[in-house]
Design an enzyme around this catalytic site. Sequence first.
Site, short mmCIF file in Angstrom:
data_model
loop_
_atom_site.label_atom_id
_atom_site.label_comp_id
_atom_site.label_asym_id
_atom_site.label_seq_id
_atom_site.Cartn_x
_atom_site.Cartn_y
_atom_site.Cartn_z
N MET A 73 1.36 -1.92 25.07
CA MET A 73 1.93 -0.60 24.78
C MET A 73 1.50 -0.11 23.40
O MET A 73 1.26 1.08 23.20
CB MET A 73 3.47 -0.65 24.81
CG MET A 73 4.07 -1.20 26.10
SD MET A 73 3.50 -0.36 27.57
CE MET A 73 4.25 1.22 27.35
N GLY A 74 1.44 -1.03 22.44
CA GLY A 74 1.03 -0.63 21.09
C GLY A 74 2.16 -0.06 20.25
O GLY A 74 1.96 0.83 19.43
N CYS A 130 4.54 -9.14 17.92
CA CYS A 130 3.89 -8.28 18.91
C CYS A 130 2.43 -8.68 19.04
O CYS A 130 1.73 -8.79 18.03
CB CYS A 130 3.98 -6.81 18.51
SG CYS A 130 3.07 -5.77 19.66
N LYS A 165 12.28 -12.88 16.15
CA LYS A 165 11.65 -13.07 17.46
C LYS A 165 10.26 -13.65 17.27
O LYS A 165 9.40 -13.05 16.61
CB LYS A 165 11.58 -11.74 18.22
CG LYS A 165 11.05 -11.92 19.65
CD LYS A 165 11.33 -10.71 20.49
CE LYS A 165 10.83 -10.88 21.91
NZ LYS A 165 11.11 -9.70 22.75
N THR A 266 11.02 -7.91 32.01
CA THR A 266 10.16 -7.51 33.14
C THR A 266 10.92 -7.40 34.45
O THR A 266 10.68 -6.48 35.25
CB THR A 266 9.02 -8.55 33.27
OG1 THR A 266 8.36 -8.61 32.01
CG2 THR A 266 8.03 -8.15 34.34
O1 RRO Z 1 4.81 -2.34 22.19
C1 RRO Z 1 4.16 -3.37 22.47
O2 RRO Z 1 2.94 -3.36 22.69
C2 RRO Z 1 4.79 -4.69 22.53
C3 RRO Z 1 5.62 -5.20 21.57
BR1 RRO Z 1 6.21 -4.18 20.13
C4 RRO Z 1 6.05 -6.54 21.63
O3 RRO Z 1 6.77 -7.07 20.78
N1 RRO Z 1 5.63 -7.26 22.69
C5 RRO Z 1 4.85 -6.78 23.64
O4 RRO Z 1 4.49 -7.51 24.58
N2 RRO Z 1 4.43 -5.48 23.56
#
Ligand code: RRO
Length: 305
Positions: A73-74, A130, A165, A266
């Site tokens: 997602m970013g 992330c 986390k 999920t």
């Molecule tokens: O938004 C993301 O791409 C994202 C985040 Br912040 C995260 O902590 N873990 C993930 O798998 N995607």
Amino acid sequence: MSQLSLAVELAGLGLRNPTMNAAGVLGMSSYQLKRLYESGAGAVVTKSLGRQPRNGHPNPTIVFVEGGVINSMGLPNPSAEYFRDEIKRLKAENIPVVASFFAASIEDFTYLASILTDAGADALEINCSCPNVGREKCMLEADRESLEKVTKAVREASSLPVFVKLTPNVANIVEGAKIAEENGADGITAVNTLKALAVDIDLRKPILSNIIGGLSGPALKPVALRCVWELFENIEIPIIGCGGVSYWRDAVEFLLCGASAIQIGTALMDHGVELFKEVNEGIRRYLEENGFRGVKDIVGLAHET
Ligand code: RRO
């Protein structure tokens, strides 16, 4: 009436049951989070919030693979500043809120910790794991020095319980957890997503625009359980298990391995928000049928010889 209670306490944070959503899933507004709480979650976790609003990566940002989902997602989010009022709305209804946040500098971590605390969050979850922003240097996953500085700075900026986390993308997850614990963390959320890739054989290219993303869902569960197991043997602070919880049985597995609470991400896409009720009912039945009085009775029980 049975005396059995699902209530748990995490570093002073009392919850009616041990379930939460995982950061990033249905956490983009107070409306979504309220719905999760009304569906049975013990607490709700915001999408990871940053100092500035972000659109995230271009599509495709999500791909379904065997055993789970890969996302990149970013870090799309409306900013912590914007979310202050969303937190206030949730607190007006007495909903326990865990504010997840990320930053690229210690100064921003400190700033975010204080505005989210002032907004009324009940706990903070530092996202230092992330998988999708490595190039922008917000990825602290294997960087001990940053983990130490960030945990310490957030600890000093807020009196709330602080959860850190962690990523599973390291050789030894205990090292990072110990650093967080030594620097004032009140709990560890284990784990974020596992770095992964999917290929389109017709286009002969990776599917995600960002190429690499993070794997979540059932395929992640055994990895997450292993991480929780190792953490339980090596740290004293509570562990929040996260990774592939899809059924109540998965939640019980995490509790037995040492998690004091669990997050569901999920599976909410497949099973819907009703899953919180199913998981809580399943845990309750399991405790009842096996003669336990509460969740605490089974935390880490699989370690007993
Ligand atoms: O938004 C993301 O791409 C994202 C985040 Br912040 C995260 O902590 N873990 C993930 O798998 N995607």
